[in-house]
Motif scaffolding. Structure first.
Motif, PDB file in Angstrom:
ATOM      1  N   SER A  90       0.841  -1.208   0.000  1.00 18.65           N
ATOM      2  CA  SER A  90       0.000   0.000   0.000  1.00 18.65           C
ATOM      3  C   SER A  90       0.870   1.249   0.000  1.00 18.65           C
ATOM      4  CB  SER A  90      -0.911   0.030   1.229  1.00 18.65           C
ATOM      5  OG  SER A  90      -1.768  -1.071   1.214  1.00 18.65           O
ATOM      6  N   TRP A  91       1.958   1.185   0.768  1.00 12.86           N
ATOM      7  CA  TRP A  91       2.867   2.323   0.812  1.00 12.86           C
ATOM      8  C   TRP A  91       3.470   2.587  -0.572  1.00 12.86           C
ATOM      9  CZ3 TRP A  91       7.929   3.177  -0.409  1.00 12.86           C
ATOM     10  CH2 TRP A  91       8.438   4.434  -0.031  1.00 12.86           C
ATOM     11  N   VAL A  92       3.876   1.504  -1.251  1.00 11.68           N
ATOM     12  CA  VAL A  92       4.461   1.634  -2.590  1.00 11.68           C
ATOM     13  C   VAL A  92       3.446   2.265  -3.551  1.00 11.68           C
ATOM     14  CG1 VAL A  92       5.277   0.327  -4.609  1.00 11.68           C
ATOM     15  CG2 VAL A  92       6.139  -0.257  -2.327  1.00 11.68           C
ATOM     16  N   LEU A  93       2.228   1.751  -3.520  1.00 14.96           N
ATOM     17  CA  LEU A  93       1.165   2.299  -4.384  1.00 14.96           C
ATOM     18  C   LEU A  93       0.990   3.795  -4.146  1.00 14.96           C
ATOM     19  CD1 LEU A  93      -1.718  -0.335  -4.160  1.00 14.96           C
ATOM     20  CD2 LEU A  93      -0.887   0.693  -6.280  1.00 14.96           C
ATOM     21  N   HIS A  94       0.871   4.134  -2.868  1.00 11.35           N
ATOM     22  CA  HIS A  94       0.658   5.516  -2.485  1.00 11.35           C
ATOM     23  C   HIS A  94       1.816   6.402  -2.957  1.00 11.35           C
ATOM     24  CE1 HIS A  94      -0.199   8.971   0.083  1.00 11.35           C
ATOM     25  NE2 HIS A  94       1.064   8.918   0.441  1.00 11.35           N
ATOM     26  N   GLN A  95       3.030   5.977  -2.638  1.00  9.71           N
ATOM     27  CA  GLN A  95       4.216   6.755  -2.952  1.00  9.71           C
ATOM     28  C   GLN A  95       4.385   6.939  -4.461  1.00  9.71           C
ATOM     29  OE1 GLN A  95       5.850   8.208  -0.582  1.00  9.71           O
ATOM     30  NE2 GLN A  95       7.328   9.168  -1.975  1.00  9.71           N
ATOM     31  N   ALA A  96       4.185   5.863  -5.209  1.00  5.86           N
ATOM     32  CA  ALA A  96       4.364   5.912  -6.660  1.00  5.86           C
ATOM     33  C   ALA A  96       3.324   6.842  -7.301  1.00  5.86           C
ATOM     34  CB  ALA A  96       4.265   4.501  -7.251  1.00  5.86           C
ATOM     35  N   CYS A  97       2.093   6.790  -6.811  1.00  9.07           N
ATOM     36  CA  CYS A  97       1.035   7.646  -7.378  1.00  9.07           C
ATOM     37  C   CYS A  97       1.274   9.113  -7.019  1.00  9.07           C
ATOM     38  CB  CYS A  97      -0.338   7.188  -6.915  1.00  9.07           C
ATOM     39  SG  CYS A  97      -0.822   5.612  -7.639  1.00  9.07           S
ATOM     40  N   GLU A  98       1.715   9.369  -5.806  1.00  5.73           N
ATOM     41  CA  GLU A  98       2.020  10.749  -5.406  1.00  5.73           C
ATOM     42  C   GLU A  98       3.149  11.314  -6.272  1.00  5.73           C
ATOM     43  OE1 GLU A  98       0.487  12.808  -3.250  1.00  5.73           O
ATOM     44  OE2 GLU A  98      -0.995  11.202  -3.010  1.00  5.73           O
ATOM     45  N   GLN A  99       4.164  10.494  -6.519  1.00  4.29           N
ATOM     46  CA  GLN A  99       5.295  10.930  -7.344  1.00  4.29           C
ATOM     47  C   GLN A  99       4.838  11.214  -8.774  1.00  4.29           C
ATOM     48  OE1 GLN A  99       8.777  11.514  -6.360  1.00  4.29           O
ATOM     49  NE2 GLN A  99       8.308  12.610  -8.241  1.00  4.29           N
ATOM     50  N   LEU A 100       4.021  10.318  -9.309  1.00  3.35           N
ATOM     51  CA  LEU A 100       3.534  10.516 -10.673  1.00  3.35           C
ATOM     52  C   LEU A 100       2.687  11.786 -10.767  1.00  3.35           C
ATOM     53  CD1 LEU A 100       3.413   9.365 -13.562  1.00  3.35           C
ATOM     54  CD2 LEU A 100       1.221   8.344 -12.930  1.00  3.35           C
TER      55      LEU A 100
END
Ligand code: C2E
Ligand code: CA
Ligand code: CA
Ligand code: CA
Length: 276
Positions: free
Chosen positions: A90-100
């Protein structure tokens, strides 16, 4: 050997014991890592035939206070075993989407996407659909810019449930890529039934394109198969010009590998954007 009850005999194995202790320590440390924000994402460019960066794959690392940068292969399996893959994922999903989301605002003229690795356990969680939908909505990125990378092991386990889940996420606009393609056990009939967008040729085949005829044949076949199933095809682990040429000549249109860029922190990706 110690007798435990009637038929159970327990052998004390010092090596095994040490492994268990190491695992327990690591599990404990990984829990802390999550709360202390020690996890970090690296991004590896994905390019088209013109060499333009069309997206990135998010690859997690653990910035351990003593050990330094720990690669995913050293902790993802443990995370899967202990269930910690759910919060990590979930953290990866969140972080990757925020970065994008950030990059979409910084570089509106680029049509970037992000590819995110999803482990089997994570995908099978009942709340996976909600988590993905929520995280993407919160970040404000278009669903069409998010691609989830699944592995073949998922398909073997429960094809029907997998299809339903992929379809529901695809109806939101999210893309699906089959990672490490060719290394698993999935048959062609499975592949036909899966609602995918992309096949990702495993790097083990790409590596030996130049000196193993079988691998070269496998790569050709995968590209041809992708075309027949109307799927995009991306090659991973492209390290030299010779591999790139072979892939290009045989109809591959998307590439990822050291030839175009190693996985790197977000700031370094931004430097690449300025250059190209
Ligand atoms: P993967 O998804 O197959 O990722 C590709 C791996 O190949 C990455 O290793 C990448 O750094 C490496 N690679 C990329 N280009 C080249 C190349 O040209 N040559 C060679 N030799 N290697 C290349 P990395 O980052 O160590 O990740 C290893 C695996 O860990 C990934 O394999 C993936 O299965 C898993 N992983 C990484 N991040 C996540 C994550 O956020 N969630 C989950 N569930 N798994 C992850
Ligand atoms: Ca991957
Ligand atoms: Ca892969
Ligand atoms: Ca792999």
């Amino acid at each position: 050997a110690k007798k435990l009850g009637r038929n159970r005999i327990c052998f004390y194995d010092p090596v095994m014991q040490e492994n268990i202790e190491q695992k327990t320590t690591m599990e404990h440390e990984l829990r802390i890592a999550l709360s202390q924000e020690e996890l970090t994402l690296f991004y590896q460019p994905q390019v088209n035939l013109e060499g333009e960066i069309i997206g990135v794959e998010a690859l997690v690392r653990w910035n351990h206070p003593q050990k330094g940068l720990v690669p995913p292969n050293a902790f993802i399996p443990l995370a899967e075993e202990t269930g910690l893959i759910i919060p990590v994922g979930s953290w990866v999903l969140h972080q990757a989407c925020e970065q994008l989301s950030l990059w979409t605002k910084m570089y509106p003229e680029r049509h970037l996407h992000v590819s995110i690795n999803v482990s089997v356990k994570q995908f099978q969680e009942a709340s996976f659909y909600d988590t993905v939908a929520e995280v993407i909505a919160k970040s404000g990125v278009e669903t069409g810019r998010v691609k989830l990378e699944l592995t073949e092991s998922l398909i073997v386990e429960n094809i029907r449930e997998t299809i339903v889940k992929i379809e529901s996420l695809r109806s939101l606009g999210i893309g699906f890529s089959l990672d490490d393609f060719g290394t698993g056990y999935s048959s062609l009939s499975y592949l036909k039934r899966l609602p995918l967008d992309e096949l990702k040729i495993d790097q083990s085949f790409v590596r030996d394109i130049g000196n193993d005829n079988n691998d070269a044949m496998i790569v050709k076949t995968i590209i041809e198969m992708a075309r027949n199933f109307d799927l995009d095809v991306i090659a991973e682990g492209v390290e030299d010009q010779e591999q790139f040429k072979f892939l290009e000549e045989n109809g591959c249109t998307l590439f990822q590998g050291y030839l175009f860029g190693k996985p790197m922190p977000a700031k370094e990706i931004e430097r690449l954007f300025l250059d190209a």
